[in-house]
Design a protein around this motif. Structure first.
Motif, PDB file in Angstrom:
ATOM      1  N   PHE A  70       0.865  -1.193   0.000  1.00 38.75           N
ATOM      2  CA  PHE A  70       0.000   0.000   0.000  1.00 38.75           C
ATOM      3  C   PHE A  70       0.894   1.234   0.000  1.00 38.75           C
ATOM      4  CE2 PHE A  70      -3.216   3.031   1.242  1.00 38.75           C
ATOM      5  CZ  PHE A  70      -4.404   2.469   0.802  1.00 38.75           C
ATOM      6  N   LEU A  71       0.503   2.242  -0.794  1.00 37.64           N
ATOM      7  CA  LEU A  71       1.253   3.501  -0.845  1.00 37.64           C
ATOM      8  C   LEU A  71       0.359   4.652  -0.399  1.00 37.64           C
ATOM      9  CD1 LEU A  71       2.761   3.486  -4.467  1.00 37.64           C
ATOM     10  CD2 LEU A  71       3.700   2.396  -2.454  1.00 37.64           C
ATOM     11  N   PHE A  72       0.993   5.613   0.246  1.00 36.66           N
ATOM     12  CA  PHE A  72       0.395   6.923   0.463  1.00 36.66           C
ATOM     13  C   PHE A  72       1.327   7.897  -0.247  1.00 36.66           C
ATOM     14  CE2 PHE A  72      -1.090   4.553   4.182  1.00 36.66           C
ATOM     15  CZ  PHE A  72      -2.427   4.916   4.258  1.00 36.66           C
ATOM     16  N   MET A  73       1.049   8.199  -1.525  1.00 35.46           N
ATOM     17  CA  MET A  73       1.896   9.137  -2.263  1.00 35.46           C
ATOM     18  C   MET A  73       1.518  10.552  -1.831  1.00 35.46           C
ATOM     19  SD  MET A  73       2.310   9.738  -6.360  1.00 35.46           S
ATOM     20  CE  MET A  73       3.116   8.190  -6.685  1.00 35.46           C
ATOM     21  N   LEU A  74       2.524  11.351  -1.500  1.00 37.84           N
ATOM     22  CA  LEU A  74       2.287  12.711  -1.029  1.00 37.84           C
ATOM     23  C   LEU A  74       2.538  13.717  -2.138  1.00 37.84           C
ATOM     24  CD1 LEU A  74       4.136  12.544   2.430  1.00 37.84           C
ATOM     25  CD2 LEU A  74       1.785  11.871   1.878  1.00 37.84           C
ATOM     26  N   LEU A  75       1.549  14.561  -2.377  1.00 40.28           N
ATOM     27  CA  LEU A  75       1.705  15.683  -3.299  1.00 40.28           C
ATOM     28  C   LEU A  75       1.580  16.949  -2.462  1.00 40.28           C
ATOM     29  CD1 LEU A  75      -0.648  14.618  -6.265  1.00 40.28           C
ATOM     30  CD2 LEU A  75       1.743  13.998  -5.876  1.00 40.28           C
ATOM     31  N   GLU A  76       2.582  17.784  -2.508  1.00 40.92           N
ATOM     32  CA  GLU A  76       2.573  19.002  -1.685  1.00 40.92           C
ATOM     33  C   GLU A  76       3.306  20.110  -2.417  1.00 40.92           C
ATOM     34  OE1 GLU A  76       1.814  21.637   0.292  1.00 40.92           O
ATOM     35  OE2 GLU A  76       1.394  20.140   1.810  1.00 40.92           O
ATOM     36  N   THR A  77       2.627  21.244  -2.607  1.00 43.69           N
ATOM     37  CA  THR A  77       3.223  22.376  -3.303  1.00 43.69           C
ATOM     38  C   THR A  77       4.089  23.221  -2.377  1.00 43.69           C
ATOM     39  OG1 THR A  77       1.217  23.640  -2.876  1.00 43.69           O
ATOM     40  CG2 THR A  77       1.368  22.544  -5.008  1.00 43.69           C
ATOM     41  N   ASN A  78       3.787  23.236  -1.100  1.00 39.59           N
ATOM     42  CA  ASN A  78       4.519  24.038  -0.120  1.00 39.59           C
ATOM     43  C   ASN A  78       5.748  23.266   0.362  1.00 39.59           C
ATOM     44  OD1 ASN A  78       5.466  25.286   2.199  1.00 39.59           O
ATOM     45  ND2 ASN A  78       3.452  25.595   3.091  1.00 39.59           N
ATOM     46  N   PRO A  79       6.958  23.833   0.215  1.00 36.75           N
ATOM     47  CA  PRO A  79       8.168  23.122   0.615  1.00 36.75           C
ATOM     48  C   PRO A  79       8.150  22.671   2.086  1.00 36.75           C
ATOM     49  CG  PRO A  79       8.732  25.121  -0.569  1.00 36.75           C
ATOM     50  CD  PRO A  79       7.246  25.133  -0.365  1.00 36.75           C
ATOM     51  N   ASP A  80       7.473  23.421   2.939  1.00 36.33           N
ATOM     52  CA  ASP A  80       7.423  23.057   4.353  1.00 36.33           C
ATOM     53  C   ASP A  80       6.273  22.108   4.670  1.00 36.33           C
ATOM     54  OD1 ASP A  80       9.578  24.794   4.803  1.00 36.33           O
ATOM     55  OD2 ASP A  80       8.215  26.494   5.061  1.00 36.33           O
ATOM     56  N   GLY A  81       5.400  21.881   3.705  1.00 38.49           N
ATOM     57  CA  GLY A  81       4.215  21.071   3.950  1.00 38.49           C
ATOM     58  C   GLY A  81       4.435  19.570   3.888  1.00 38.49           C
ATOM     59  N   GLN A  82       5.523  19.150   3.246  1.00 35.52           N
ATOM     60  CA  GLN A  82       5.819  17.723   3.096  1.00 35.52           C
ATOM     61  C   GLN A  82       5.851  17.018   4.459  1.00 35.52           C
ATOM     62  OE1 GLN A  82       5.628  15.635   0.369  1.00 35.52           O
ATOM     63  NE2 GLN A  82       7.111  16.837  -0.764  1.00 35.52           N
ATOM     64  N   ALA A  83       6.544  17.628   5.413  1.00 40.68           N
ATOM     65  CA  ALA A  83       6.662  17.035   6.750  1.00 40.68           C
ATOM     66  C   ALA A  83       5.302  16.972   7.435  1.00 40.68           C
ATOM     67  CB  ALA A  83       7.652  17.821   7.595  1.00 40.68           C
ATOM     68  N   GLN A  84       4.465  17.985   7.210  1.00 35.68           N
ATOM     69  CA  GLN A  84       3.135  17.990   7.825  1.00 35.68           C
ATOM     70  C   GLN A  84       2.270  16.859   7.250  1.00 35.68           C
ATOM     71  OE1 GLN A  84       0.781  21.496   7.161  1.00 35.68           O
ATOM     72  NE2 GLN A  84      -0.817  20.846   8.562  1.00 35.68           N
ATOM     73  N   LEU A  85       2.291  16.686   5.944  1.00 37.49           N
ATOM     74  CA  LEU A  85       1.523  15.599   5.333  1.00 37.49           C
ATOM     75  C   LEU A  85       2.018  14.244   5.825  1.00 37.49           C
ATOM     76  CD1 LEU A  85       0.793  16.235   1.527  1.00 37.49           C
ATOM     77  CD2 LEU A  85      -0.822  16.092   3.420  1.00 37.49           C
ATOM     78  N   LEU A  86       3.332  14.083   5.888  1.00 34.60           N
ATOM     79  CA  LEU A  86       3.912  12.833   6.381  1.00 34.60           C
ATOM     80  C   LEU A  86       3.469  12.583   7.821  1.00 34.60           C
ATOM     81  CD1 LEU A  86       5.744  10.384   6.031  1.00 34.60           C
ATOM     82  CD2 LEU A  86       7.677  11.824   6.675  1.00 34.60           C
TER      83      LEU A  86
END
Length: 159
Positions: A108-124
């Motif tokens: 199973f994958l949770f692929m993260l799409l995030e336009t904000n450079p600081d948002g990647q960690a928040q989505l993760l």
């Protein structure tokens, strides 16, 4: 933030691919067609996955849970903020995020799409919190779904 907004019904997949690069290309084709990613997204997500693997063992969450992966790349290759769930009919080998030389069979994958450079960690962090707070039986159920609509409904209700 409304968490339901981070899932899109047309960005939930069930894949029969058995090769990591082919899987990422197949998902990319759909995401590009829907306008979620840019044309240079594919080469960057493949390269990043090879350099910085995203496979995670779920053994700490439950002994019977399949491993997952959380592929992502820089926001400059993305048009929107989204988590893209992908159920795999066949396990695909990903490098382990914690021990990059170790290989994990992922289902199973949770692929993260995030336009904000600081948002990647928040989505993760949101994905990790979801995994930690969801009972093992419910995760097992989610990871066994073979219908994109069932995955979407589950995640918009439970995430």
């Amino acid at each position: 933030m409304n968490d339901k907004a981070i899932f899109a019904r047309d960005a939930v997949f069930v894949s029969s691919e058995s090769n990591q690069d082919e899987l990422l290309k197949n998902i990319y084709d759909h995401l590009l067609e829907s306008g979620y990613v840019k044309g240079n997204f594919l080469s960057h997500i493949i390269q990043r996955e090879h350099d910085f693997p995203t496979g995670l063992s779920t053994k700490t969450l439950g002994s019977d849970l399949p491993n997952i992966a959380i592929p992502h790349t820089e926001g400059e290759f993305v048009n929107t903020r989204l988590i893209v769930p992908v159920a795999l009919e066949n396990p695909i080998v990903f490098g382990n995020m914690i021990k990059p030389n170790e290989k994990l069979e992922v289902k199973f994958l949770f692929m993260l799409l995030e336009t904000n450079p600081d948002g990647q960690a928040q989505l993760l962090s949101q994905v990790m919190n979801f995994l930690a707070k969801t009972p093992e039986s419910e995760l097992k159920n989610l990871f066994s779904f073979t219908d994109p609509d069932a995955i979407y409904e589950f995640l918009t209700q439970k995430f």
